[in-house]
Design a protein around this motif. Structure first.
Motif, PDB file in Angstrom:
ATOM      1  N   VAL A   1       1.044  -1.244   0.074  1.00  0.00           N
ATOM      2  CA  VAL A   1       0.037   0.088  -0.153  1.00  0.00           C
ATOM      3  C   VAL A   1       0.729   1.150  -0.005  1.00  0.00           C
ATOM      4  O   VAL A   1       0.598   2.030  -0.514  1.00  0.00           O
ATOM      5  CB  VAL A   1      -0.908   0.147   1.143  1.00  0.00           C
ATOM      6  CG1 VAL A   1      -1.783   1.143   1.174  1.00  0.00           C
ATOM      7  CG2 VAL A   1      -1.921  -1.074   1.093  1.00  0.00           C
ATOM      8  N   GLY A   2       2.137   1.081   0.895  1.00  0.00           N
ATOM      9  CA  GLY A   2       2.720   2.369   0.856  1.00  0.00           C
ATOM     10  C   GLY A   2       3.585   2.564  -0.478  1.00  0.00           C
ATOM     11  O   GLY A   2       3.670   3.854  -0.770  1.00  0.00           O
ATOM     12  N   VAL A   3       3.789   1.542  -1.286  1.00  0.00           N
ATOM     13  CA  VAL A   3       4.532   1.785  -2.567  1.00  0.00           C
ATOM     14  C   VAL A   3       3.566   2.424  -3.484  1.00  0.00           C
ATOM     15  O   VAL A   3       3.929   3.270  -4.208  1.00  0.00           O
ATOM     16  CB  VAL A   3       4.856   0.518  -3.095  1.00  0.00           C
ATOM     17  CG1 VAL A   3       5.430   0.651  -4.562  1.00  0.00           C
ATOM     18  CG2 VAL A   3       6.244  -0.035  -2.229  1.00  0.00           C
ATOM     19  N   ILE A   4       2.310   2.110  -3.507  1.00  0.00           N
ATOM     20  CA  ILE A   4       1.205   2.560  -4.272  1.00  0.00           C
ATOM     21  C   ILE A   4       0.970   3.960  -3.951  1.00  0.00           C
ATOM     22  O   ILE A   4       0.897   4.847  -5.005  1.00  0.00           O
ATOM     23  CB  ILE A   4       0.121   1.777  -4.457  1.00  0.00           C
ATOM     24  CG1 ILE A   4       0.190   0.170  -4.900  1.00  0.00           C
ATOM     25  CG2 ILE A   4      -1.145   2.358  -5.139  1.00  0.00           C
ATOM     26  CD1 ILE A   4      -0.610  -0.634  -4.600  1.00  0.00           C
ATOM     27  N   ILE A   5       0.904   4.294  -2.683  1.00  0.00           N
ATOM     28  CA  ILE A   5       0.686   5.689  -2.458  1.00  0.00           C
ATOM     29  C   ILE A   5       1.792   6.548  -2.688  1.00  0.00           C
ATOM     30  O   ILE A   5       1.518   7.764  -3.059  1.00  0.00           O
ATOM     31  CB  ILE A   5       0.482   5.854  -0.717  1.00  0.00           C
ATOM     32  CG1 ILE A   5      -0.846   5.051  -0.398  1.00  0.00           C
ATOM     33  CG2 ILE A   5       0.621   7.192  -0.245  1.00  0.00           C
ATOM     34  CD1 ILE A   5      -1.112   5.044   1.213  1.00  0.00           C
TER      35      ILE A   5
ATOM     36  N   LEU B   1       8.378   1.994   8.176  1.00  0.00           N
ATOM     37  CA  LEU B   1       8.970   1.968   6.827  1.00  0.00           C
ATOM     38  C   LEU B   1       7.766   2.012   5.777  1.00  0.00           C
ATOM     39  O   LEU B   1       8.475   2.397   4.559  1.00  0.00           O
ATOM     40  CB  LEU B   1       9.793   0.751   6.646  1.00  0.00           C
ATOM     41  CG  LEU B   1      11.073   0.658   7.703  1.00  0.00           C
ATOM     42  CD1 LEU B   1      11.790  -0.912   7.575  1.00  0.00           C
ATOM     43  CD2 LEU B   1      12.033   1.941   7.426  1.00  0.00           C
ATOM     44  N   TYR B   2       6.864   1.718   6.011  1.00  0.00           N
ATOM     45  CA  TYR B   2       5.825   1.873   4.912  1.00  0.00           C
ATOM     46  C   TYR B   2       5.441   3.313   4.418  1.00  0.00           C
ATOM     47  O   TYR B   2       4.787   3.387   3.302  1.00  0.00           O
ATOM     48  CB  TYR B   2       4.424   1.204   5.579  1.00  0.00           C
ATOM     49  CG  TYR B   2       3.167   1.900   5.276  1.00  0.00           C
ATOM     50  CD1 TYR B   2       2.217   1.787   4.288  1.00  0.00           C
ATOM     51  CD2 TYR B   2       2.612   2.865   6.194  1.00  0.00           C
ATOM     52  CE1 TYR B   2       1.043   2.391   4.104  1.00  0.00           C
ATOM     53  CE2 TYR B   2       1.436   3.252   6.156  1.00  0.00           C
ATOM     54  CZ  TYR B   2       0.892   3.152   4.969  1.00  0.00           C
ATOM     55  OH  TYR B   2      -0.626   3.983   4.939  1.00  0.00           O
ATOM     56  N   HIS B   3       6.064   4.423   5.177  1.00  0.00           N
ATOM     57  CA  HIS B   3       5.647   5.684   5.064  1.00  0.00           C
ATOM     58  C   HIS B   3       6.755   6.014   3.801  1.00  0.00           C
ATOM     59  O   HIS B   3       7.777   6.967   4.242  1.00  0.00           O
ATOM     60  CB  HIS B   3       5.685   6.483   6.208  1.00  0.00           C
ATOM     61  CG  HIS B   3       4.767   6.219   6.898  1.00  0.00           C
ATOM     62  ND1 HIS B   3       4.290   5.302   7.763  1.00  0.00           N
ATOM     63  CD2 HIS B   3       3.295   7.327   7.224  1.00  0.00           C
ATOM     64  CE1 HIS B   3       3.196   5.201   8.405  1.00  0.00           C
ATOM     65  NE2 HIS B   3       2.376   6.419   7.920  1.00  0.00           N
TER      66      HIS B   3
ATOM     67  N   LEU C   1      12.625   6.943  11.134  1.00  0.00           N
ATOM     68  CA  LEU C   1      13.129   6.916  12.512  1.00  0.00           C
ATOM     69  C   LEU C   1      11.843   7.078  13.280  1.00  0.00           C
ATOM     70  O   LEU C   1      11.499   6.541  14.249  1.00  0.00           O
ATOM     71  CB  LEU C   1      14.423   7.467  13.097  1.00  0.00           C
ATOM     72  CG  LEU C   1      15.531   6.974  12.538  1.00  0.00           C
ATOM     73  CD1 LEU C   1      16.717   8.035  12.984  1.00  0.00           C
ATOM     74  CD2 LEU C   1      15.770   5.589  12.762  1.00  0.00           C
ATOM     75  N   ALA C   2      11.243   8.296  13.156  1.00  0.00           N
ATOM     76  CA  ALA C   2      10.335   8.932  13.911  1.00  0.00           C
ATOM     77  C   ALA C   2       8.960   7.949  13.697  1.00  0.00           C
ATOM     78  O   ALA C   2       8.213   7.731  14.768  1.00  0.00           O
ATOM     79  CB  ALA C   2       9.989  10.180  13.598  1.00  0.00           C
TER      80      ALA C   2
ATOM     81  N   SER D   1       6.745  21.672   7.821  1.00  0.00           N
ATOM     82  CA  SER D   1       7.237  20.724   6.959  1.00  0.00           C
ATOM     83  C   SER D   1       6.745  19.266   7.452  1.00  0.00           C
ATOM     84  O   SER D   1       6.689  19.113   8.727  1.00  0.00           O
ATOM     85  CB  SER D   1       8.847  20.876   6.999  1.00  0.00           C
ATOM     86  OG  SER D   1       9.255  21.845   6.368  1.00  0.00           O
ATOM     87  N   ARG D   2       6.650  18.407   6.600  1.00  0.00           N
ATOM     88  CA  ARG D   2       6.228  17.169   6.987  1.00  0.00           C
ATOM     89  C   ARG D   2       7.435  16.456   7.528  1.00  0.00           C
ATOM     90  O   ARG D   2       8.549  16.520   7.256  1.00  0.00           O
ATOM     91  CB  ARG D   2       5.555  16.198   5.914  1.00  0.00           C
ATOM     92  CG  ARG D   2       4.234  16.878   5.347  1.00  0.00           C
ATOM     93  CD  ARG D   2       3.674  15.876   4.448  1.00  0.00           C
ATOM     94  NE  ARG D   2       4.557  16.014   3.133  1.00  0.00           N
ATOM     95  CZ  ARG D   2       5.200  14.906   2.774  1.00  0.00           C
ATOM     96  NH1 ARG D   2       5.276  13.646   3.419  1.00  0.00           N
ATOM     97  NH2 ARG D   2       6.079  14.843   1.576  1.00  0.00           N
TER      98      ARG D   2
END
Length: 245
Positions: free
Chosen positions: A20-24, A186-188, A196-197, A244-245
């Protein structure tokens, strides 16, 4: 937790945590330049991804899994153990405090990594105000984010990562929350400087869900954090300040 719960093999766990993270991320990279060119802030693409990619993919995944196992979708969400109101509130407050404790020191680390390791990425990748000087539009985008990123996104993520995947990692025993939370971080992929956060926060959420066997506590914690972030972004944007994000 019952031993009859389906356990997922390591390759399957990795795919389920990451696809899902890759697609996003591909959606974000592909559509951001076009949306920004149209005069909208880049962060609006991520909000769209939560509505049109994250939530539908999670629902589709659960629906397909439920059909294969011939069970209702809700039966796939295994961490639904009842808690007393006192325990629910106590664990929620603990989770919020723990997330703040681990996240706040790591936020400046993310800014450092952004400048020194990921400076090659375009500004719109990190700057939610990039793409427009219309402060009211920015503020309205964050206002929408209170619902989208404050409710839709975290509910979908918690149901999938903590309600569905975490119980199916029981073979890892006490390592399961650490692995699940780390993979969630890591999905983000669209926030590489914040790994890390996001990993630290993910581990806290996984630990709380694992200990309580209740995904709803993790949902409350996650939604509260995101709502506070969106409200902060709204207030900052209304004052012309870039966060910033």
């Amino acid at each position: 937790m019952k031993n009859s719960i389906e356990q997922l093999a390591i390759p399957s766990l990795l795919v389920n945590h990451f696809y899902v993270g890759v697609i996003i991320t591909l959606f974000y990279i592909g559509f951001s330049p076009m949306i920004i060119h149209a005069g909208f802030p880049g962060i609006s693409v991520l909000l769209a991804a939560e509505i049109f990619i994250l939530a539908p993919l999670v629902f589709a995944h659960l629906k397909i899994s439920a059909r294969k196992q011939s069970v209702p979708i809700q039966d796939l969400i295994l961490f639904r153990q009842r808690l007393s109101p006192k325990s629910f509130i106590a664990w929620s407050l603990f989770g919020l405090l723990a997330c703040a404790v681990v996240y706040l020191p790591l936020y400046p680390v993310g800014l450092f990594l952004r400048e020194n390791w990921f400076g090659w990425l375009p500004e719109w990748y990190f700057n939610p105000l990039y793409g427009t000087e219309n402060i009211q539009l920015i503020a309205n985008t964050f206002l929408i984010g209170i619902v989208v990123d404050g409710l839709i996104g975290p509910i979908a993520e918690e149901l999938f990562f903590r309600g569905y995947l975490l119980p199916r990692m029981a073979f890892l025993k006490n390592w399961a929350p650490l692995v699940n939370g780390s993979l969630f971080g890591l999905y983000h992929f669209w926030q590489p400087h914040n790994f890390l956060a996001t990993m630290a926060v993910g581990i806290v959420l996984s630990f709380v869900a694992w200990k309580t066997k209740n995904v709803y506590v993790a949902i409350v914690i996650h939604c509260t954090l995101n709502i506070l972030g969106a409200v902060g972004g709204f207030m900052a944007a209304s004052g012309g300040i870039v966060i910033s994000r």
